[in-house]
Motif scaffolding. Structure first.
Motif, PDB file in Angstrom:
ATOM      1  N   THR A  22       0.836  -1.207   0.000  1.00  0.00           N
ATOM      2  CA  THR A  22       0.000   0.000   0.000  1.00  0.00           C
ATOM      3  C   THR A  22       0.868   1.253   0.000  1.00  0.00           C
ATOM      4  OG1 THR A  22      -1.813  -1.151   1.118  1.00  0.00           O
ATOM      5  CG2 THR A  22      -1.798   1.253   1.270  1.00  0.00           C
ATOM      6  N   ALA A  23       1.898   1.269   0.837  1.00  0.00           N
ATOM      7  CA  ALA A  23       2.807   2.420   0.884  1.00  0.00           C
ATOM      8  C   ALA A  23       3.491   2.630  -0.466  1.00  0.00           C
ATOM      9  CB  ALA A  23       3.844   2.236   1.989  1.00  0.00           C
ATOM     10  N   ALA A  24       3.935   1.534  -1.082  1.00  0.00           N
ATOM     11  CA  ALA A  24       4.628   1.632  -2.371  1.00  0.00           C
ATOM     12  C   ALA A  24       3.698   2.167  -3.454  1.00  0.00           C
ATOM     13  CB  ALA A  24       5.182   0.263  -2.775  1.00  0.00           C
ATOM     14  N   VAL A  25       2.487   1.644  -3.515  1.00  0.00           N
ATOM     15  CA  VAL A  25       1.538   2.069  -4.547  1.00  0.00           C
ATOM     16  C   VAL A  25       1.167   3.538  -4.361  1.00  0.00           C
ATOM     17  CG1 VAL A  25      -0.826   1.745  -5.396  1.00  0.00           C
ATOM     18  CG2 VAL A  25       0.634  -0.243  -4.975  1.00  0.00           C
ATOM     19  N   LEU A  26       0.892   3.931  -3.131  1.00  0.00           N
ATOM     20  CA  LEU A  26       0.520   5.329  -2.877  1.00  0.00           C
ATOM     21  C   LEU A  26       1.670   6.281  -3.210  1.00  0.00           C
ATOM     22  CD1 LEU A  26      -1.496   4.891   0.429  1.00  0.00           C
ATOM     23  CD2 LEU A  26      -2.416   5.515  -1.823  1.00  0.00           C
ATOM     24  N   ALA A  27       2.888   5.914  -2.817  1.00  0.00           N
ATOM     25  CA  ALA A  27       4.043   6.779  -3.102  1.00  0.00           C
ATOM     26  C   ALA A  27       4.305   6.892  -4.593  1.00  0.00           C
ATOM     27  CB  ALA A  27       5.276   6.254  -2.373  1.00  0.00           C
ATOM     28  N   MET A  28       4.180   5.770  -5.311  1.00  0.00           N
ATOM     29  CA  MET A  28       4.398   5.804  -6.754  1.00  0.00           C
ATOM     30  C   MET A  28       3.360   6.696  -7.443  1.00  0.00           C
ATOM     31  SD  MET A  28       4.512   2.628  -9.374  1.00  0.00           S
ATOM     32  CE  MET A  28       5.974   2.606 -10.358  1.00  0.00           C
ATOM     33  N   SER A  29       2.123   6.568  -7.032  1.00  0.00           N
ATOM     34  CA  SER A  29       1.057   7.376  -7.624  1.00  0.00           C
ATOM     35  C   SER A  29       1.226   8.850  -7.281  1.00  0.00           C
ATOM     36  CB  SER A  29      -0.310   6.868  -7.157  1.00  0.00           C
ATOM     37  OG  SER A  29      -0.493   5.534  -7.583  1.00  0.00           O
ATOM     38  N   LEU A  30       1.660   9.128  -6.054  1.00  0.00           N
ATOM     39  CA  LEU A  30       1.925  10.507  -5.655  1.00  0.00           C
ATOM     40  C   LEU A  30       3.039  11.105  -6.506  1.00  0.00           C
ATOM     41  CD1 LEU A  30       1.095  12.703  -3.646  1.00  0.00           C
ATOM     42  CD2 LEU A  30       2.802  11.777  -2.074  1.00  0.00           C
ATOM     43  N   GLY A  31       4.075  10.316  -6.768  1.00  0.00           N
ATOM     44  CA  GLY A  31       5.177  10.786  -7.620  1.00  0.00           C
ATOM     45  C   GLY A  31       4.719  11.104  -9.034  1.00  0.00           C
ATOM     46  N   LYS A  32       3.757  10.341  -9.533  1.00  0.00           N
ATOM     47  CA  LYS A  32       3.214  10.625 -10.868  1.00  0.00           C
ATOM     48  C   LYS A  32       2.476  11.968 -10.868  1.00  0.00           C
ATOM     49  CE  LYS A  32      -0.208   9.251 -14.227  1.00  0.00           C
ATOM     50  NZ  LYS A  32      -1.481   8.609 -14.398  1.00  0.00           N
ATOM     51  N   ALA A  36       7.529  17.028  -9.288  1.00  0.00           N
ATOM     52  CA  ALA A  36       8.530  17.940  -8.731  1.00  0.00           C
ATOM     53  C   ALA A  36       9.021  17.470  -7.366  1.00  0.00           C
ATOM     54  CB  ALA A  36       7.951  19.352  -8.622  1.00  0.00           C
ATOM     55  N   LEU A  37       8.332  16.516  -6.749  1.00  0.00           N
ATOM     56  CA  LEU A  37       8.765  15.977  -5.460  1.00  0.00           C
ATOM     57  C   LEU A  37       9.975  15.061  -5.600  1.00  0.00           C
ATOM     58  CD1 LEU A  37       5.327  15.063  -3.853  1.00  0.00           C
ATOM     59  CD2 LEU A  37       6.809  17.003  -3.268  1.00  0.00           C
ATOM     60  N   VAL A  38      10.235  14.602  -6.806  1.00  0.00           N
ATOM     61  CA  VAL A  38      11.360  13.695  -7.044  1.00  0.00           C
ATOM     62  C   VAL A  38      12.552  14.529  -7.510  1.00  0.00           C
ATOM     63  CG1 VAL A  38      12.190  11.693  -8.331  1.00  0.00           C
ATOM     64  CG2 VAL A  38       9.781  11.827  -7.641  1.00  0.00           C
ATOM     65  N   GLY A  39      13.650  14.399  -6.784  1.00  0.00           N
ATOM     66  CA  GLY A  39      14.846  15.174  -7.094  1.00  0.00           C
ATOM     67  C   GLY A  39      15.577  14.669  -8.327  1.00  0.00           C
ATOM     68  N   ARG A  40      16.526  15.455  -8.753  1.00  0.00           N
ATOM     69  CA  ARG A  40      17.330  15.098  -9.919  1.00  0.00           C
ATOM     70  C   ARG A  40      18.235  13.923  -9.585  1.00  0.00           C
ATOM     71  NH1 ARG A  40      22.465  16.954  -9.059  1.00  0.00           N
ATOM     72  NH2 ARG A  40      22.678  18.562  -7.492  1.00  0.00           N
ATOM     73  N   THR A  80      -8.754  21.675  -4.201  1.00  0.00           N
ATOM     74  CA  THR A  80      -7.999  22.637  -5.010  1.00  0.00           C
ATOM     75  C   THR A  80      -6.587  22.846  -4.484  1.00  0.00           C
ATOM     76  OG1 THR A  80      -8.898  24.503  -3.764  1.00  0.00           O
ATOM     77  CG2 THR A  80     -10.068  23.860  -5.781  1.00  0.00           C
ATOM     78  N   GLU A  81      -6.347  22.523  -3.212  1.00  0.00           N
ATOM     79  CA  GLU A  81      -5.002  22.723  -2.659  1.00  0.00           C
ATOM     80  C   GLU A  81      -4.274  21.440  -2.309  1.00  0.00           C
ATOM     81  OE1 GLU A  81      -4.963  24.748   1.234  1.00  0.00           O
ATOM     82  OE2 GLU A  81      -7.137  24.711   1.181  1.00  0.00           O
ATOM     83  N   LEU A  82      -4.967  20.310  -2.260  1.00  0.00           N
ATOM     84  CA  LEU A  82      -4.350  19.046  -1.864  1.00  0.00           C
ATOM     85  C   LEU A  82      -4.337  18.044  -3.003  1.00  0.00           C
ATOM     86  CD1 LEU A  82      -6.019  18.422   1.612  1.00  0.00           C
ATOM     87  CD2 LEU A  82      -3.683  19.194   1.169  1.00  0.00           C
ATOM     88  N   THR A  83      -3.296  17.242  -3.037  1.00  0.00           N
ATOM     89  CA  THR A  83      -3.275  16.065  -3.894  1.00  0.00           C
ATOM     90  C   THR A  83      -3.653  14.893  -3.009  1.00  0.00           C
ATOM     91  OG1 THR A  83      -1.513  16.992  -5.259  1.00  0.00           O
ATOM     92  CG2 THR A  83      -1.826  14.602  -5.356  1.00  0.00           C
ATOM     93  N   LEU A  84      -4.668  14.147  -3.417  1.00  0.00           N
ATOM     94  CA  LEU A  84      -5.158  13.002  -2.667  1.00  0.00           C
ATOM     95  C   LEU A  84      -5.050  11.763  -3.533  1.00  0.00           C
ATOM     96  CD1 LEU A  84      -6.773  11.623  -0.329  1.00  0.00           C
ATOM     97  CD2 LEU A  84      -8.847  12.341  -1.545  1.00  0.00           C
TER      98      LEU A  84
END
Length: 137
Positions: A22-32, A36-40, A80-84
């Motif tokens: 669950t943590a992996a799936v949520l984090a991957m989707s959040l990154g999509k 900009a949350l993922v660094g160079r 409008t202000e949160l990514t869920l």
């Protein structure tokens, strides 16, 4: 203190493997949704590149089934202000993305059970919504 805060909230009653997934799936989707949350990519001492990782901490919090439902409803009020990102228990009964989509389409919102949520947005708002939740340990 960062102006952006991201958290993952997972039902602690799930088996350990399901919690990790669950943590992996949520984090991957959040990154999509928030690339900009993922660094160079970063070089190591020999000049080899290492893939960039998240630039903000992402604490994993615990939330019961009812807390996840309430949190989702509260977060939707600030869409409008949160990514869920949400992960439902339909993933436990389906074997493909197509089956998951079909089950979601056939399930009334009141009957959806959440394994976990990810929230990202203004730190003050995310803390307002999740500040009472403890770390998942």
């Amino acid at each position: 203190m960062s102006a952006i805060r991201c958290v993952v909230i997972i039902n602690p009653e799930l088996p350990l493997g399901i919690i990790a997934n669950t943590a992996a799936v949520l984090a991957m989707s959040l990154g999509k949704l928030r690339p900009a949350l993922v660094g160079r990519d970063l070089p190591d001492a020999q000049g080899g590149l290492r893939t960039g990782i998240t630039t903000v901490p992402i604490p994993v919090l615990r939330g019961s089934a009812s807390q996840l439902r309430e949190l989702r409803a509260a977060a939707r009020a600030f869409s409008t202000e949160l990514t869920l990102v949400e992960l439902t228990s339909a993933t436990l009964r389906t074997r493909s993305y197509q089956e998951y989509a079909a089950e979601l389409a056939a399930t009334a919102e009141a009957d959806i059970d959440y394994q976990g949520l990810a929230l990202c947005g203004p730190a003050k708002r995310v803390r307002q919504l999740t500040g009472s939740l403890g770390l998942l340990r």
